[in-house]
Write a protein that holds these residues in place. Structure first.
Motif, mmCIF file in Angstrom:
data_model
loop_
_atom_site.group_PDB
_atom_site.id
_atom_site.type_symbol
_atom_site.label_atom_id
_atom_site.label_comp_id
_atom_site.label_asym_id
_atom_site.label_seq_id
_atom_site.Cartn_x
_atom_site.Cartn_y
_atom_site.Cartn_z
ATOM 1 N N ARG A 60 45.504 32.659 34.415
ATOM 2 C CA ARG A 60 46.902 32.701 34.003
ATOM 3 C C ARG A 60 47.236 31.467 33.180
ATOM 4 N NH1 ARG A 60 46.520 34.478 39.148
ATOM 5 N NH2 ARG A 60 47.339 36.583 39.580
ATOM 6 N N ALA A 61 48.423 31.477 32.600
ATOM 7 C CA ALA A 61 48.949 30.315 31.892
ATOM 8 C C ALA A 61 50.342 30.030 32.422
ATOM 9 C CB ALA A 61 48.986 30.563 30.385
ATOM 10 N N LEU A 62 50.803 28.814 32.229
ATOM 11 C CA LEU A 62 52.169 28.498 32.637
ATOM 12 C C LEU A 62 52.846 27.620 31.589
ATOM 13 C CD1 LEU A 62 52.492 25.328 33.857
ATOM 14 C CD2 LEU A 62 51.103 26.313 35.675
ATOM 15 N N LEU A 63 54.147 27.753 31.506
ATOM 16 C CA LEU A 63 54.972 26.963 30.597
ATOM 17 C C LEU A 63 55.984 26.190 31.419
ATOM 18 C CD1 LEU A 63 56.037 26.214 27.739
ATOM 19 C CD2 LEU A 63 57.548 28.216 27.926
ATOM 20 N N TRP A 64 56.028 24.878 31.188
ATOM 21 C CA TRP A 64 57.063 24.034 31.795
ATOM 22 C C TRP A 64 58.002 23.594 30.698
ATOM 23 C CZ3 TRP A 64 56.311 18.162 32.732
ATOM 24 C CH2 TRP A 64 57.498 17.606 33.246
ATOM 25 N N ASP A 65 59.259 23.987 30.809
ATOM 26 C CA ASP A 65 60.301 23.582 29.872
ATOM 27 C C ASP A 65 61.293 22.729 30.655
ATOM 28 O OD1 ASP A 65 62.359 23.229 28.091
ATOM 29 O OD2 ASP A 65 62.529 25.335 27.529
ATOM 30 N N ASP A 66 61.191 21.423 30.503
ATOM 31 C CA ASP A 66 61.984 20.519 31.328
ATOM 32 C C ASP A 66 63.467 20.557 30.969
ATOM 33 O OD1 ASP A 66 62.025 18.634 33.460
ATOM 34 O OD2 ASP A 66 62.320 17.021 32.011
ATOM 35 N N LEU A 67 63.813 21.110 29.821
ATOM 36 C CA LEU A 67 65.217 21.188 29.428
ATOM 37 C C LEU A 67 65.875 22.493 29.862
ATOM 38 C CD1 LEU A 67 65.070 19.652 25.825
ATOM 39 C CD2 LEU A 67 65.350 18.500 28.033
ATOM 40 N N ASN A 68 65.104 23.400 30.412
ATOM 41 C CA ASN A 68 65.629 24.685 30.864
ATOM 42 C C ASN A 68 65.842 24.625 32.370
ATOM 43 O OD1 ASN A 68 66.231 27.332 31.523
ATOM 44 N ND2 ASN A 68 64.563 28.218 30.303
ATOM 45 N N ARG A 69 67.005 24.266 32.794
ATOM 46 C CA ARG A 69 67.275 24.070 34.215
ATOM 47 C C ARG A 69 67.225 25.383 34.990
ATOM 48 N NH1 ARG A 69 72.158 20.104 35.595
ATOM 49 N NH2 ARG A 69 71.120 20.399 37.604
ATOM 50 N N MET A 70 67.466 26.512 34.315
ATOM 51 C CA MET A 70 67.461 27.806 34.990
ATOM 52 C C MET A 70 66.052 28.355 35.173
ATOM 53 S SD MET A 70 70.602 28.233 35.632
ATOM 54 C CE MET A 70 70.526 29.913 36.214
ATOM 55 N N GLN A 71 65.113 27.935 34.339
ATOM 56 C CA GLN A 71 63.765 28.491 34.407
ATOM 57 C C GLN A 71 62.772 27.419 33.937
ATOM 58 O OE1 GLN A 71 63.462 32.495 32.860
ATOM 59 N NE2 GLN A 71 61.300 32.262 32.405
ATOM 60 N N ARG A 72 62.577 26.406 34.765
ATOM 61 C CA ARG A 72 61.746 25.282 34.355
ATOM 62 C C ARG A 72 60.284 25.682 34.201
ATOM 63 N NH1 ARG A 72 64.774 20.754 34.009
ATOM 64 N NH2 ARG A 72 66.348 20.314 35.603
ATOM 65 N N ARG A 123 44.701 40.688 27.963
ATOM 66 C CA ARG A 123 45.404 41.273 29.091
ATOM 67 C C ARG A 123 46.874 40.855 29.040
ATOM 68 N NH1 ARG A 123 42.854 36.791 31.112
ATOM 69 N NH2 ARG A 123 44.154 35.401 32.393
ATOM 70 N N THR A 124 47.751 41.754 29.417
ATOM 71 C CA THR A 124 49.190 41.493 29.430
ATOM 72 C C THR A 124 49.733 41.909 30.783
ATOM 73 O OG1 THR A 124 49.364 41.906 27.056
ATOM 74 C CG2 THR A 124 51.402 41.964 28.325
ATOM 75 N N GLY A 125 50.278 40.934 31.496
ATOM 76 C CA GLY A 125 50.814 41.215 32.817
ATOM 77 C C GLY A 125 52.225 40.693 32.972
ATOM 78 N N ASP A 126 52.602 40.424 34.195
ATOM 79 C CA ASP A 126 53.970 40.026 34.507
ATOM 80 C C ASP A 126 54.236 38.559 34.176
ATOM 81 O OD1 ASP A 126 54.465 42.554 35.483
ATOM 82 O OD2 ASP A 126 53.930 42.004 37.550
ATOM 83 N N LEU A 127 55.505 38.252 34.032
ATOM 84 C CA LEU A 127 55.989 36.880 33.940
ATOM 85 C C LEU A 127 56.716 36.568 35.240
ATOM 86 C CD1 LEU A 127 55.736 37.798 30.877
ATOM 87 C CD2 LEU A 127 57.505 36.099 30.404
ATOM 88 N N VAL A 128 56.388 35.432 35.825
ATOM 89 C CA VAL A 128 57.008 35.040 37.090
ATOM 90 C C VAL A 128 57.575 33.636 36.933
ATOM 91 C CG1 VAL A 128 56.632 34.576 39.538
ATOM 92 C CG2 VAL A 128 55.402 36.454 38.423
ATOM 93 N N SER A 129 58.799 33.443 37.400
ATOM 94 C CA SER A 129 59.423 32.123 37.382
ATOM 95 C C SER A 129 59.701 31.700 38.817
ATOM 96 C CB SER A 129 60.720 32.145 36.579
ATOM 97 O OG SER A 129 61.291 30.853 36.520
ATOM 98 N N PRO A 130 58.842 30.862 39.403
ATOM 99 C CA PRO A 130 59.037 30.471 40.801
ATOM 100 C C PRO A 130 60.286 29.620 40.976
ATOM 101 C CG PRO A 130 57.291 29.154 39.793
ATOM 102 C CD PRO A 130 57.662 30.204 38.794
ATOM 103 N N ALA A 131 60.865 29.708 42.150
ATOM 104 C CA ALA A 131 62.039 28.884 42.453
ATOM 105 C C ALA A 131 61.616 27.422 42.536
ATOM 106 C CB ALA A 131 62.669 29.324 43.762
ATOM 107 N N ILE A 132 62.314 26.569 41.796
ATOM 108 C CA ILE A 132 62.029 25.130 41.776
ATOM 109 C C ILE A 132 63.259 24.398 42.283
ATOM 110 C CG2 ILE A 132 61.394 23.134 40.383
ATOM 111 C CD1 ILE A 132 59.187 25.181 40.444
#
Length: 378
Positions: free
Chosen positions: A250-262, A291-300
């Protein structure tokens, strides 16, 4: 004089002094004063009036401009240093020789050589030496570390960070030393066991003529064929704080300016599969599948990272364990910064890392100038 107070148990607060009442010092004062694990006794600054202003008129914390008084206080078990990097060596050495544990605002020291002296002194004295790389203690980065170390993203393929904004151009350091320590320390904290940086190639530019690089690109080769890249920039009209980490699963994106979905986890990627129906001579050939699957945004959770730094410092003092950002970690960050500076001076020539070479051979790596056949660095 070494303090003989027992701070190994949870029942007694750890006596502490903050040294430096400038930009970062007040944040340390606030967090240590609010921690049940510490008793803040002193705020020391070369300008005593500044320390008094930071503490306010009703504080029970003493203000001073005399470090010797602080170090002689047997009620002080630890020192937190928030002063310019060029002062870190002398202040931290004095504190450790007085038997005090030390927390140092990043970077650990002004040079790798200075940082190594601090690490060796802490080892000799059996004291905690911790570097305040605050971003490593944010809930988002802690979650990323958990995902990487658990194998959730698979084998690490790449780490790509962007830290850009408009200013502030610093008078004494370039953009590399100003902004990159954050992302280098984050990389250092999340790397899984067995993966480490091996060499650095960097390019910098000073298009507005400040006399120092205002834009820089840094690339690290990692063990296992992975790669890390950092883009730092004082000249961007927009502020961007993103990190993309790709793995075999998998891959992950951290966007520190997006408080709703970091943090967003992508179940998407590229697989290299053996050809199933090729002839015998092509059996070892492979093809790429996507491959293309789901996007998940864990609660932070939202929590001030510096409060976690304070807790980590207390726990390390009480248990004797190394911190996530201990002296060795801070030294590895300095190693990468110095190698990147040498690479920029040599127009992007890759420079091996001393810490990597030291781990493999017991000896530091050669300098970039030695590698280029131009003698040794001063």
């Amino acid at each position: 004089m070494t303090s003989e107070r027992d701070v190994s148990g949870p029942q007694r607060p750890i006596g502490l002094a903050v040294v430096g009442a400038g930009y970062w010092g007040p944040n340390l004062v606030r967090n240590f004063a609010g921690s049940p694990h510490f008793r803040l006794n002193w705020l020391c600054d070369i300008d005593k009036s500044r320390a008094v202003r930071v503490l306010g008129p009703y504080s029970t914390v003493a203000a001073t401009d005399d470090l010797d008084v602080v170090l002689a206080d047997e009620q002080v078990d630890a020192i937190a240093i928030a002063t310019p990097a060029g002062t870190h060596l002398d202040l931290a050495l004095a504190a450790m020789r007085a038997g005090k544990h030390v927390l140092i605002e990043k970077p650990l020291a002004a040079t790798y050589a200075d940082g190594l002296r601090l690490v060796e002194e802490a080892d000799r004295a059996g004291l905690v030496l911790m570097c305040d790389h605050t971003f490593c203690y944010t809930p988002a980065v802690r979650k990323i570390r958990e995902l990487v170390h658990s194998g959730e993203i698979g084998d690490l393929h790449f780490f790509d960070s962007v830290r850009i904004n408009l200013g502030l151009v610093q008078p004494d350091i370039d953009v590399l030393w100003d902004l990159a320590p954050h992302d280098i320390s984050i990389l250092e904290s999340i790397l899984p066991p067995g993966v480490e940086p091996l060499s650095v190639a960097a390019h910098g530019a000073d298009p507005i003529g400040t006399g120092r690089s205002c834009v820089a690109f840094v690339t690290l080769q990692l063990t296992g064929g992975a790669i890390a890249h950092f883009h730092v920039n004082w000249l961007s009209p927009t502020k961007v704080r993103t990190t993309m980490i790709g793995g075999s699963k998998r891959a992950l994106l951290w966007d520190d300016l997006n408080r709703m979905q970091r943090v967003t986890i992508f179940d998407r990627g590229v697989d290299l599969m053996p050809a199933q129906h090729a002839g015998a001579e092509d059996r070892e050939k492979a093809f790429v599948s996507y491959r293309t699957g789901d996007l998940v945004s864990p609660a932070i959770s939202e929590r001030e990272a510096l409060a976690s730094v304070v807790e980590e410092f207390a726990d390390c003092i009480r248990t004797g364990r190394p911190s996530l950002t201990d002296g060795r970690s801070g030294l590895r960050v300095l190693d990468i910064l110095e190698a990147a500076s040498r690479s920029m001076a040599l127009q992007g020539t890759p420079v091996p890392l001393r810490e990597s070479q030291r781990g493999q051979t017991g000896q530091p790596a050669p300098s970039a100038l030695e590698l280029a056949g131009q003698g040794s660095t001063a």
